[in-house]
Design a protein around this motif. Structure first.
Motif, PDB file in Angstrom:
ATOM      1  N   VAL A   1      -9.479   1.821  -1.140  1.00  0.00           N
ATOM      2  CA  VAL A   1      -9.353   1.206  -2.468  1.00  0.00           C
ATOM      3  C   VAL A   1      -7.928   1.418  -2.985  1.00  0.00           C
ATOM      4  O   VAL A   1      -7.284   0.480  -3.473  1.00  0.00           O
ATOM      5  CB  VAL A   1     -10.391   1.814  -3.450  1.00  0.00           C
ATOM      6  N   LEU A   2      -7.419   2.642  -2.832  1.00  0.00           N
ATOM      7  CA  LEU A   2      -6.067   2.924  -3.337  1.00  0.00           C
ATOM      8  C   LEU A   2      -5.011   2.110  -2.605  1.00  0.00           C
ATOM      9  O   LEU A   2      -4.037   1.656  -3.199  1.00  0.00           O
ATOM     10  CB  LEU A   2      -5.770   4.423  -3.208  1.00  0.00           C
ATOM     11  N   ILE A   3      -5.210   1.912  -1.309  1.00  0.00           N
ATOM     12  CA  ILE A   3      -4.207   1.154  -0.547  1.00  0.00           C
ATOM     13  C   ILE A   3      -4.267  -0.332  -0.947  1.00  0.00           C
ATOM     14  O   ILE A   3      -3.231  -1.007  -1.009  1.00  0.00           O
ATOM     15  CB  ILE A   3      -4.357   1.383   0.976  1.00  0.00           C
ATOM     16  N   LEU A   4      -5.467  -0.812  -1.261  1.00  0.00           N
ATOM     17  CA  LEU A   4      -5.587  -2.214  -1.714  1.00  0.00           C
ATOM     18  C   LEU A   4      -4.922  -2.391  -3.076  1.00  0.00           C
ATOM     19  O   LEU A   4      -4.209  -3.372  -3.307  1.00  0.00           O
ATOM     20  CB  LEU A   4      -7.057  -2.635  -1.769  1.00  0.00           C
ATOM     21  N   VAL A   5      -5.127  -1.401  -3.980  1.00  0.00           N
ATOM     22  CA  VAL A   5      -4.489  -1.464  -5.301  1.00  0.00           C
ATOM     23  C   VAL A   5      -2.960  -1.397  -5.120  1.00  0.00           C
ATOM     24  O   VAL A   5      -2.211  -2.151  -5.760  1.00  0.00           O
ATOM     25  CB  VAL A   5      -4.991  -0.307  -6.207  1.00  0.00           C
ATOM     26  N   SER A   6      -2.504  -0.513  -4.211  1.00  0.00           N
ATOM     27  CA  SER A   6      -1.061  -0.398  -3.960  1.00  0.00           C
ATOM     28  C   SER A   6      -0.491  -1.725  -3.484  1.00  0.00           C
ATOM     29  O   SER A   6       0.589  -2.147  -3.892  1.00  0.00           O
ATOM     30  CB  SER A   6      -0.775   0.651  -2.882  1.00  0.00           C
ATOM     31  N   LEU A   7      -1.246  -2.370  -2.600  1.00  0.00           N
ATOM     32  CA  LEU A   7      -0.796  -3.663  -2.057  1.00  0.00           C
ATOM     33  C   LEU A   7      -0.673  -4.699  -3.172  1.00  0.00           C
ATOM     34  O   LEU A   7       0.322  -5.433  -3.233  1.00  0.00           O
ATOM     35  CB  LEU A   7      -1.792  -4.124  -0.991  1.00  0.00           C
ATOM     36  N   LEU A   8      -1.661  -4.721  -4.066  1.00  0.00           N
ATOM     37  CA  LEU A   8      -1.625  -5.670  -5.193  1.00  0.00           C
ATOM     38  C   LEU A   8      -0.411  -5.412  -6.083  1.00  0.00           C
ATOM     39  O   LEU A   8       0.314  -6.348  -6.448  1.00  0.00           O
ATOM     40  CB  LEU A   8      -2.896  -5.517  -6.039  1.00  0.00           C
ATOM     41  N   ILE A   9      -0.185  -4.130  -6.405  1.00  0.00           N
ATOM     42  CA  ILE A   9       0.942  -3.784  -7.278  1.00  0.00           C
ATOM     43  C   ILE A   9       2.269  -4.115  -6.590  1.00  0.00           C
ATOM     44  O   ILE A   9       3.175  -4.687  -7.202  1.00  0.00           O
ATOM     45  CB  ILE A   9       0.869  -2.297  -7.695  1.00  0.00           C
ATOM     46  N   ALA A  10       2.355  -3.763  -5.284  1.00  0.00           N
ATOM     47  CA  ALA A  10       3.596  -4.056  -4.541  1.00  0.00           C
ATOM     48  C   ALA A  10       3.855  -5.565  -4.533  1.00  0.00           C
ATOM     49  O   ALA A  10       4.995  -6.019  -4.719  1.00  0.00           O
ATOM     50  CB  ALA A  10       3.492  -3.513  -3.122  1.00  0.00           C
ATOM     51  N   GLY A  11       2.792  -6.343  -4.346  1.00  0.00           N
ATOM     52  CA  GLY A  11       2.912  -7.805  -4.327  1.00  0.00           C
ATOM     53  C   GLY A  11       3.373  -8.333  -5.679  1.00  0.00           C
ATOM     54  O   GLY A  11       4.296  -9.151  -5.757  1.00  0.00           O
ATOM     55  N   PHE A  12       2.760  -7.803  -6.736  1.00  0.00           N
ATOM     56  CA  PHE A  12       3.094  -8.263  -8.072  1.00  0.00           C
ATOM     57  C   PHE A  12       4.562  -7.951  -8.408  1.00  0.00           C
ATOM     58  O   PHE A  12       5.309  -8.815  -8.865  1.00  0.00           O
ATOM     59  CB  PHE A  12       2.155  -7.603  -9.100  1.00  0.00           C
ATOM     60  N   PHE A  13       4.979  -6.704  -8.125  1.00  0.00           N
ATOM     61  CA  PHE A  13       6.356  -6.309  -8.445  1.00  0.00           C
ATOM     62  C   PHE A  13       7.390  -7.065  -7.612  1.00  0.00           C
ATOM     63  O   PHE A  13       8.461  -7.418  -8.099  1.00  0.00           O
ATOM     64  CB  PHE A  13       6.536  -4.797  -8.300  1.00  0.00           C
ATOM     65  N   SER A  14       7.063  -7.297  -6.342  1.00  0.00           N
ATOM     66  CA  SER A  14       8.000  -8.053  -5.491  1.00  0.00           C
ATOM     67  C   SER A  14       8.197  -9.445  -6.057  1.00  0.00           C
ATOM     68  O   SER A  14       9.325  -9.944  -6.130  1.00  0.00           O
ATOM     69  CB  SER A  14       7.469  -8.164  -4.061  1.00  0.00           C
ATOM     70  N   TYR A  15       7.077 -10.074  -6.466  1.00  0.00           N
ATOM     71  CA  TYR A  15       7.162 -11.425  -7.017  1.00  0.00           C
ATOM     72  C   TYR A  15       7.981 -11.423  -8.314  1.00  0.00           C
ATOM     73  O   TYR A  15       8.862 -12.262  -8.523  1.00  0.00           O
ATOM     74  CB  TYR A  15       5.752 -11.970  -7.270  1.00  0.00           C
ATOM     75  N   TRP A  16       7.686 -10.433  -9.158  1.00  0.00           N
ATOM     76  CA  TRP A  16       8.372 -10.337 -10.462  1.00  0.00           C
ATOM     77  C   TRP A  16       9.883 -10.117 -10.264  1.00  0.00           C
ATOM     78  O   TRP A  16      10.707 -10.787 -10.880  1.00  0.00           O
ATOM     79  CB  TRP A  16       7.745  -9.183 -11.248  1.00  0.00           C
TER      80      TRP A  16
ATOM     81  N   THR B   1       7.316 -12.685   3.771  1.00  0.00           N
ATOM     82  CA  THR B   1       6.946 -12.321   5.146  1.00  0.00           C
ATOM     83  C   THR B   1       6.541 -10.848   5.223  1.00  0.00           C
ATOM     84  O   THR B   1       5.535 -10.501   5.840  1.00  0.00           O
ATOM     85  CB  THR B   1       8.135 -12.592   6.109  1.00  0.00           C
ATOM     86  N   ILE B   2       7.351  -9.974   4.561  1.00  0.00           N
ATOM     87  CA  ILE B   2       7.028  -8.540   4.587  1.00  0.00           C
ATOM     88  C   ILE B   2       5.643  -8.302   3.980  1.00  0.00           C
ATOM     89  O   ILE B   2       4.802  -7.592   4.529  1.00  0.00           O
ATOM     90  CB  ILE B   2       8.110  -7.711   3.842  1.00  0.00           C
ATOM     91  N   LEU B   3       5.379  -8.963   2.837  1.00  0.00           N
ATOM     92  CA  LEU B   3       4.079  -8.792   2.169  1.00  0.00           C
ATOM     93  C   LEU B   3       2.930  -9.302   3.038  1.00  0.00           C
ATOM     94  O   LEU B   3       1.876  -8.672   3.131  1.00  0.00           O
ATOM     95  CB  LEU B   3       4.063  -9.524   0.827  1.00  0.00           C
ATOM     96  N   LEU B   4       3.170 -10.427   3.717  1.00  0.00           N
ATOM     97  CA  LEU B   4       2.130 -10.980   4.590  1.00  0.00           C
ATOM     98  C   LEU B   4       1.822 -10.025   5.738  1.00  0.00           C
ATOM     99  O   LEU B   4       0.657  -9.828   6.109  1.00  0.00           O
ATOM    100  CB  LEU B   4       2.590 -12.332   5.155  1.00  0.00           C
ATOM    101  N   ILE B   5       2.886  -9.401   6.298  1.00  0.00           N
ATOM    102  CA  ILE B   5       2.688  -8.450   7.407  1.00  0.00           C
ATOM    103  C   ILE B   5       1.865  -7.245   6.916  1.00  0.00           C
ATOM    104  O   ILE B   5       0.924  -6.811   7.576  1.00  0.00           O
ATOM    105  CB  ILE B   5       4.048  -8.011   8.001  1.00  0.00           C
ATOM    106  N   ILE B   6       2.242  -6.725   5.731  1.00  0.00           N
ATOM    107  CA  ILE B   6       1.500  -5.568   5.199  1.00  0.00           C
ATOM    108  C   ILE B   6       0.041  -5.963   4.933  1.00  0.00           C
ATOM    109  O   ILE B   6      -0.895  -5.226   5.249  1.00  0.00           O
ATOM    110  CB  ILE B   6       2.158  -5.020   3.906  1.00  0.00           C
ATOM    111  N   MET B   7      -0.154  -7.187   4.395  1.00  0.00           N
ATOM    112  CA  MET B   7      -1.516  -7.665   4.127  1.00  0.00           C
ATOM    113  C   MET B   7      -2.315  -7.761   5.419  1.00  0.00           C
ATOM    114  O   MET B   7      -3.497  -7.393   5.471  1.00  0.00           O
ATOM    115  CB  MET B   7      -1.462  -9.037   3.459  1.00  0.00           C
ATOM    116  N   ALA B   8      -1.650  -8.246   6.475  1.00  0.00           N
ATOM    117  CA  ALA B   8      -2.321  -8.349   7.778  1.00  0.00           C
ATOM    118  C   ALA B   8      -2.730  -6.954   8.259  1.00  0.00           C
ATOM    119  O   ALA B   8      -3.829  -6.769   8.799  1.00  0.00           O
ATOM    120  CB  ALA B   8      -1.392  -9.011   8.794  1.00  0.00           C
ATOM    121  N   GLY B   9      -1.832  -5.961   8.033  1.00  0.00           N
ATOM    122  CA  GLY B   9      -2.131  -4.586   8.434  1.00  0.00           C
ATOM    123  C   GLY B   9      -3.345  -4.044   7.702  1.00  0.00           C
ATOM    124  O   GLY B   9      -4.269  -3.493   8.317  1.00  0.00           O
ATOM    125  N   VAL B  10      -3.365  -4.237   6.378  1.00  0.00           N
ATOM    126  CA  VAL B  10      -4.490  -3.725   5.579  1.00  0.00           C
ATOM    127  C   VAL B  10      -5.790  -4.451   5.974  1.00  0.00           C
ATOM    128  O   VAL B  10      -6.848  -3.834   6.108  1.00  0.00           O
ATOM    129  CB  VAL B  10      -4.198  -3.868   4.062  1.00  0.00           C
TER     130      VAL B  10
END
Ligand code: SF4
Length: 258
Positions: A15-30, A56-65
């Motif tokens: 759960v924490l890694i999924l939340v981290s991924l969401l936050i990382a995605g949001f901040f990268s976009y912002w 691309t980096i976000l997609l790779i991390i998403m694929a990993g999760v």
């Protein structure tokens, strides 16, 4: 002081890694969005190039999760997924600890959850190795603190007096023909792994050392067994010998013959 260790749960880390991924995605976009005007001054292509790299980096991390989630659900994932999954974990791990802190989740609880998840992923691979390819690694706090015999260099110095579990571990390693090393810290542990070059490791340690050790030696498969600390941390620690033996047997694909 008796330390009570609650049963670890994989889903907390997930759960924490999924939340981290969401936050990382949001901040990268912002970040990308607010930097567009500045980047466009340099070149009109630059915002899109930076966006492409970040995406691309976000997609790779998403694929990993996703790989981790699928593996936990029992699906077989391609080998390359495992590498991506571990890279994603390494990248997002500090963020999971920070988010855990915000929600008042103890760091050790997150580490235990990570170890449980990692063990689960390794067990699912059904790795079988030869005895000489298996290393049991344990910290020297498992030795009785007043014992005069130095066992970190030569375990045969242990008199197997029963005052601590070094003797039991030595007997178990001897019985199964596997390597056993008692180390004073992470540097020595890495040196032992480099020298013995095992194909699998059974590591006994506390949450912090197991977490960093598992991440350090990737892609080497490690099953982590948490130590018990009836006298507090780093002093006269113990381990569940039944669990250690069962893990050795699983790695060797055998059962004990009496
Ligand atoms: S079992 Fe070995 S290491 Fe432990 S106290 Fe006895 S002699 Fe020392």
């Amino acid at each position: 002081m008796l330390e009570v260790v609650s049963r670890p749960q994989k889903r907390l880390f997930l759960v924490l890694i999924l939340v981290s991924l969401l936050i990382a995605g949001f901040f990268s976009y912002w970040l990308w969005k607010i930097s567009i005007p500045g980047l466009a001054v340099i070149s009109s292509y630059l915002p899109w190039m930076i966006g492409l790299v970040l995406g691309t980096i976000l997609l790779i991390i998403m694929a990993g999760v996703t790989g981790i989630v699928l593996a936990i659900m029992g699906f077989r994932t391609p080998r390359f997924f495992q590498g991506i999954a571990w890279s994603a974990i390494n990248m997002l791990f500090p963020m999971t600890i920070t988010i855990g802190k915000l929600f008042d989740v103890d760091k050790e609880r997150i580490e235990r959850s990570f170890i449980e998840l990692s063990n689960h992923l390794i067990r699912q691979k059904h790795i079988i190795v030869k005895p000489e390819q298996l290393l049991i690694l344990t910290p020297h706090c498992i030795q009785q603190e007043n014992c005069p015999h130095k066992v970190t260099k030569t375990i045969t110095n242990c008199r197997r007096c029963g005052a601590c579990q070094v003797g039991d571990l030595a007997a178990l390693a001897e019985y199964y023909g596997v390597h056993l090393a008692i180390v004073t810290g992470g540097t020595l542990a890495r040196k032992v792994v480099k020298t013995i070059r095992p194909h699998a490791v059974l590591a006994i340690a506390c949450e912090r050392d197991l977490t960093s050790g598992i991440q350090d030696v990737f892609p080497l498969p490690v099953i982590g067994v948490l130590n018990q600390r009836p006298c507090g941390p780093c002093c006269n620690t113990r381990v569940d010998m039944t669990l250690v033996e069962q893990t050795v047997q699983k790695f060797l694909g055998q059962s004990r013959v009496e």
